[in-house]
Write a protein that holds these residues in place. Structure first.
Motif, PDB file in Angstrom:
ATOM      1  N   LEU A   1       3.845   2.461   2.348  1.00  0.00           N
ATOM      2  CA  LEU A   1       4.627   3.639   2.018  1.00  0.00           C
ATOM      3  C   LEU A   1       3.899   4.886   2.508  1.00  0.00           C
ATOM      4  O   LEU A   1       2.721   5.092   2.204  1.00  0.00           O
ATOM      5  N   LEU A   2       4.616   5.724   3.271  1.00  0.00           N
ATOM      6  CA  LEU A   2       4.116   7.015   3.733  1.00  0.00           C
ATOM      7  C   LEU A   2       5.127   8.099   3.352  1.00  0.00           C
ATOM      8  O   LEU A   2       6.321   7.815   3.209  1.00  0.00           O
ATOM      9  N   GLU A   3       4.653   9.339   3.252  1.00  0.00           N
ATOM     10  CA  GLU A   3       5.506  10.449   2.827  1.00  0.00           C
ATOM     11  C   GLU A   3       6.416  10.897   3.972  1.00  0.00           C
ATOM     12  O   GLU A   3       6.232  11.944   4.589  1.00  0.00           O
TER      13      GLU A   3
ATOM     14  N   GLU B   1       5.894  -2.982   8.368  1.00  0.00           N
ATOM     15  CA  GLU B   1       7.070  -2.320   7.793  1.00  0.00           C
ATOM     16  C   GLU B   1       6.609  -1.078   7.035  1.00  0.00           C
ATOM     17  O   GLU B   1       5.565  -1.083   6.384  1.00  0.00           O
ATOM     18  N   THR B   2       7.388  -0.003   7.139  1.00  0.00           N
ATOM     19  CA  THR B   2       7.068   1.219   6.396  1.00  0.00           C
ATOM     20  C   THR B   2       8.238   1.604   5.504  1.00  0.00           C
ATOM     21  O   THR B   2       9.398   1.302   5.789  1.00  0.00           O
ATOM     22  N   GLY B   3       7.905   2.282   4.410  1.00  0.00           N
ATOM     23  CA  GLY B   3       8.906   2.824   3.503  1.00  0.00           C
ATOM     24  C   GLY B   3       8.608   4.281   3.215  1.00  0.00           C
ATOM     25  O   GLY B   3       7.536   4.796   3.579  1.00  0.00           O
ATOM     26  N   ASN B   4       9.531   4.934   2.558  1.00  0.00           N
ATOM     27  CA  ASN B   4       9.425   6.372   2.318  1.00  0.00           C
ATOM     28  C   ASN B   4       8.796   6.640   0.950  1.00  0.00           C
ATOM     29  O   ASN B   4       9.452   6.531  -0.085  1.00  0.00           O
TER      30      ASN B   4
ATOM     31  N   GLY C   1       0.820  -1.203   0.000  1.00  0.00           N
ATOM     32  CA  GLY C   1       0.000   0.000   0.000  1.00  0.00           C
ATOM     33  C   GLY C   1       0.854   1.252   0.000  1.00  0.00           C
ATOM     34  O   GLY C   1       2.002   1.246   0.457  1.00  0.00           O
ATOM     35  N   CYS C   2       0.269   2.322  -0.532  1.00  0.00           N
ATOM     36  CA  CYS C   2       0.937   3.634  -0.546  1.00  0.00           C
ATOM     37  C   CYS C   2      -0.127   4.683  -0.283  1.00  0.00           C
ATOM     38  O   CYS C   2      -1.115   4.778  -1.025  1.00  0.00           O
TER      39      CYS C   2
ATOM     40  N   GLY D   1     -13.283  -5.371   1.560  1.00  0.00           N
ATOM     41  CA  GLY D   1     -12.559  -6.638   1.499  1.00  0.00           C
ATOM     42  C   GLY D   1     -11.083  -6.470   1.242  1.00  0.00           C
ATOM     43  O   GLY D   1     -10.421  -7.380   0.736  1.00  0.00           O
ATOM     44  N   ILE D   2     -10.540  -5.290   1.607  1.00  0.00           N
ATOM     45  CA  ILE D   2      -9.116  -5.005   1.411  1.00  0.00           C
ATOM     46  C   ILE D   2      -8.405  -5.063   2.755  1.00  0.00           C
ATOM     47  O   ILE D   2      -8.794  -4.362   3.698  1.00  0.00           O
ATOM     48  N   LYS D   3      -7.382  -5.879   2.852  1.00  0.00           N
ATOM     49  CA  LYS D   3      -6.624  -5.978   4.095  1.00  0.00           C
ATOM     50  C   LYS D   3      -5.747  -4.746   4.292  1.00  0.00           C
ATOM     51  O   LYS D   3      -5.269  -4.153   3.330  1.00  0.00           O
ATOM     52  N   LYS D   4      -5.544  -4.371   5.549  1.00  0.00           N
ATOM     53  CA  LYS D   4      -4.575  -3.313   5.821  1.00  0.00           C
ATOM     54  C   LYS D   4      -3.195  -3.789   5.372  1.00  0.00           C
ATOM     55  O   LYS D   4      -2.830  -4.953   5.594  1.00  0.00           O
TER      56      LYS D   4
END
Length: 391
Positions: A97-99, A119-122, A28-29, A89-92
């Motif tokens: 990705l977050l800004e 886990e997070t990404g930039n 996800g983003c 019906g969408i899983k978290k």
């Protein structure tokens, strides 16, 4: 939600984002910063756009009311997002990705708590790298902005009268800008980048260092905005560097030209010609596959060979870049520095700005916006490049 004129462009951008997500195994983003919302939706709104790794994005909107389209969900607060995802019906996402370079700390931590990824990404890094490669529609917007930018610069001689200051000249230029369609908003990436509709540097003020990360400084009109024009009288023998924003579409061109009150010392004309020579040499050299660090090195070497290195990109404080990407923000990727890791690629758009500061006279040099094509670079901004004498 999507304007029909932009639909194919946005679909292309969505595909690029999701391809990059898949390559890096992100599920996800979530984007909420205005420039990224405009890039991905063609609008600025209060809310979020959520990209799953595949499928259509979802729009979570707080304001304004009345936005029509598919996959639009009105929310009061981001805490509502997980329930909407669950209903669909969408899983978290476990990898999100977050800004990271743009969100305030509290907002970032709030979103982490709400979505609880493992886990997070930039997202800032990913989106800025994608934004460096322009789409065909974006390139058309640059061309449109360039024509209006040129029209304003043609009107600058009519803005000038004897005895005025740099601030008075800037006010007159800004009026022409707005009349020619300027948005009046100058977007830049990063902190300490506040600016008016551009910068004018005249005389000794061109030497004044600034805390802001622009090519050249200037004292500005107040310590709270230490950049640009400061009330310098435009007297005989003064060079006036005009670097006003090409914000006539959401995609800004960057163009600098030099005007003079009367004639300037020989050193100023020599330095200006060297700047033109640097530009021309880079136009012959730059193409896809060329490292941006080599472009900077070529410019710096030519300045050194002409014994102008002490004046190159400033005197009391010398900028260590000679160009930068442009787009929705004035300072996008790539950046032309000695240590840049970036390589020129087709459909990048960048500003090249070899400049010199001559003590007691002012700044001279050139800046134009270029498009990287399949085998060379194309100058998008086209206007007289020699020093233009004002009367």
């Amino acid at each position: 939600m999507i304007n029909t004129e932009l639909e194919s462009d946005l679909q292309l951008k969505w595909s690029r984002i999701q391809h990059a997500m898949q390559q890096n195994n992100f599920e996800g983003c979530l984007l909420t910063v205005d420039v990224n919302l405009y890039y991905t939706t063609g609008k600025v709104f209060s809310g979020y756009i959520y990209f799953p790794a595949s499928g259509n994005p979802l729009f979570f909107i707080k304001r304004p009311n009345g936005v029509d389209g598919n996959n639009i969900y009105y929310i009061r607060k981001p805490e509502q997002i997980p329930d909407i995802l669950s209903t669909l019906g969408i899983k978290k996402p476990e990898k999100l990705l977050l800004e990271g370079d743009e969100l305030p700390y509290n907002e970032y931590m709030r979103l982490l708590k709400i979505l609880a990824p493992q886990e997070t990404g930039n997202a800032t890094t990913l989106i800025r790298s994608l934004r460096a490669i322009k789409t065909p529609w974006e390139i058309s917007q640059f061309r449109q902005a360039a024509r209006a930018h040129e029209d304003t610069y043609r009107q600058i001689p009519s803005c000038f009268h004897s005895g005025m200051t740099d601030l008075e000249l800037q006010i007159e230029i800004e009026k022409r800008m707005r009349q020619n369609g300027s948005f009046g908003l100058f977007r830049a990436f990063g902190s300490n980048m506040d600016i008016f509709m551009g910068s004018i540097l005249a005389g000794e003020n061109a030497e004044t260092p600034s805390a802001f990360d622009f090519a050249l400084g200037g004292a500005g009109i107040h310590p709270s905005v230490p950049l640009g024009a400061n009330g310098t009288l435009l007297k005989e023998g003064t060079a006036i560097m005009v670097d006003m924003a090409g914000n006539y579409t959401a995609y800004m061109t960057d163009m600098t030209r030099v005007y003079s009150v009367g004639t300037l010392p020989d050193l100023a004309y020599k330095a200006h010609q060297v700047a033109l020579d640097i530009q021309n040499e880079i136009m012959n050299y730059a193409k896809p596959g060329v490292p941006c660090s080599e472009v900077y090195g070529l410019a710096a070497k030519m300045a050194e060979n002409e014994h102008l290195a002490p004046y190159f990109m400033g005197t009391k404080q010398q900028a260590k870049f000679v160009g930068h990407g442009v787009g929705i923000q004035i300072n996008e990727l790539p950046v032309f520095t000695p240590r840049s890791k970036e390589i020129l690629e087709p459909n990048m758009v960048f500003a090249l700005e070899p400049k010199f500061v001559i003590p007691g006279v002012g700044a001279v040099g050139i800046e134009n916006t270029f498009l990287v094509t399949d085998d060379t670079i194309e100058k998008i901004t086209r206007f007289e490049e020699n020093i233009i004498q004002l009367h």
